[in-house]
Design an enzyme around this catalytic site. Structure first.
Site, mmCIF file in Angstrom:
data_model
loop_
_atom_site.group_PDB
_atom_site.id
_atom_site.type_symbol
_atom_site.label_atom_id
_atom_site.label_comp_id
_atom_site.label_asym_id
_atom_site.label_seq_id
_atom_site.Cartn_x
_atom_site.Cartn_y
_atom_site.Cartn_z
ATOM 1 N N ASP A 129 0.827 -1.199 0.000
ATOM 2 C CA ASP A 129 0.000 0.000 0.000
ATOM 3 C C ASP A 129 0.868 1.258 0.000
ATOM 4 O O ASP A 129 1.960 1.266 0.567
ATOM 5 C CB ASP A 129 -0.912 0.020 1.222
ATOM 6 C CG ASP A 129 -2.059 -0.971 1.104
ATOM 7 O OD1 ASP A 129 -2.182 -1.616 0.051
ATOM 8 O OD2 ASP A 129 -2.832 -1.092 2.073
ATOM 9 N N ARG A 177 -3.365 -1.444 -7.829
ATOM 10 C CA ARG A 177 -4.637 -0.924 -7.335
ATOM 11 C C ARG A 177 -4.627 0.592 -7.542
ATOM 12 O O ARG A 177 -3.682 1.274 -7.133
ATOM 13 C CB ARG A 177 -4.825 -1.232 -5.853
ATOM 14 C CG ARG A 177 -6.142 -0.674 -5.276
ATOM 15 C CD ARG A 177 -6.135 -0.644 -3.764
ATOM 16 N NE ARG A 177 -5.880 -1.957 -3.213
ATOM 17 C CZ ARG A 177 -5.219 -2.166 -2.080
ATOM 18 N NH1 ARG A 177 -4.684 -1.153 -1.419
ATOM 19 N NH2 ARG A 177 -5.031 -3.385 -1.630
#
Length: 323
Positions: A129, A177
């Site tokens: 992330d 993502r």
């Protein structure tokens, strides 16, 4: 203005401590899938039964002690083992600062190697992330270093950064993502208006759908989802090339609807008790989600004093009506 409010709330130590202490009593179960591995696996099974996969996040970030970073690593590795043992459809999302990036780069890299190697043995994906701007380039450095030995890794592109398209093109061969972005960033590095961010968000999605390896489209915005659906149809893009992603507890009906249409769908599943700052940033990322708060709270007959602790209660129960 709302975004600034939620960012401020996410950094409030009093509210964070209160939410961690009283989380389950205040409705944190609507925000996180479990406070431990057993509860989280149960939640993942429920998602899998609806045709939805999961990406699992051990809550916590900005760690400055090696002991805490090593504990986080063990928690993540235990979750990997549990996913494999229980044969649920899930993979891992993690934050480099939780694993020691602010302590020492090499220390963080070694922790990541242990995690990625274990996941690789089980053919499991690990998503790195992205966090605030100061950690973006070091996180890409970690990704690039790990990619020399492992192919089960990917990362996140944040649409509000000016550099996002360059980063996307450089890393188009990774599973990515794409998100709007949830931290408060200055105007010299990031777009500030919703319109600019949405425009760039769509550009990034379209580029990666046409040129990239695999695209995780992370949004609750049905307007953008509708646009993506039309784009996919127009360009005859295989469903194997992408998935939609949403957060655990948000827009559950829409999650099921998209999964029932045959799309790959993945729910971002946080677990642990450090949920408050995470949730505030999700509201900062898309303040429209505040509607979920109001719809939940003001259907209650009991009077709620909106003070510090009550604020944590209200926001912690934001998604309950979407069950």
């Amino acid at each position: 203005m709302l975004k600034d409010v939620f960012i401020g709330l996410s950094q409030n130590r009093l509210l964070t401590a209160a939410a961690k202490k009283y989380g389950l009593k205040l409705g944190a179960q609507t925000v996180v899938a479990g406070t431990n591995i057993e509860e989280t696996i149960k939640s993942i099974r429920s998602l899998n039964a609806q045709g939805i996969s999961a990406t699992v996040d051990n809550l916590g970030e900005f760690v400055f002690e090696k002991e805490a970073a090593l504990e986080a690593k063990e928690n993540i590795m235990d979750m990997i083992e549990a996913i494999h043992k229980n044969k649920v459809d899930a993979h891992i999302s993690l934050k480099p600062t939780q694993l020691g990036l602010d302590i020492d780069y090499d220390f963080c890299l070694e922790n990541l190697k242990d995690i990625v190697a274990l996941a690789h043995n089980y053919h499991m994906h690990i998503n790195i992330d992205m966090e605030d701007y100061g950690h973006v380039q070091p996180s890409y450095d970690l990704l690039n270093a790990l990619s020399k030995d492992y192919d089960n890794i990917g990362t996140v592109i944040q649409a509000y950064f000016f550099r996002a398209m360059d980063d996307l093109q450089e890393h188009k061969d990774f599973r990515l993502r794409i998100v709007k972005g949830a931290y408060k960033e200055p105007a010299d590095v990031a777009y500030q208006t919703r319109e600019e961010i949405d425009e760039n968000f769509i550009k990034l999605i379209e580029y990666h759908l046409l040129n990239g390896k695999f695209t995780s489209i992370a949004t609750h915005d049905h307007h953008i989802i509708n646009h993506v659906e039309a784009f996919i149809k127009e360009h005859d893009i295989s469903y194997d090339k992408f998935e939609f992603q949403m957060l655990y507890g948000f827009r559950k009906e829409l999650q099921r609807e998209l999964a029932n249409k045959g799309y790959n769908f993945c729910t971002y599943v946080p677990f642990g008790d450090d949920w408050y700052a995470y949730f505030m940033r999700r509201l900062a990322e898309r303040p429209q989600n505040l509607n979920l708060v109001f719809k939940q709270v003001f259907t209650k007959k009991n009077n709620i004093a909106i003070g510090a602790l009550a604020g944590a209660f209200i926001l912690g129960r934001a998604t309950k009506k979407r069950k």
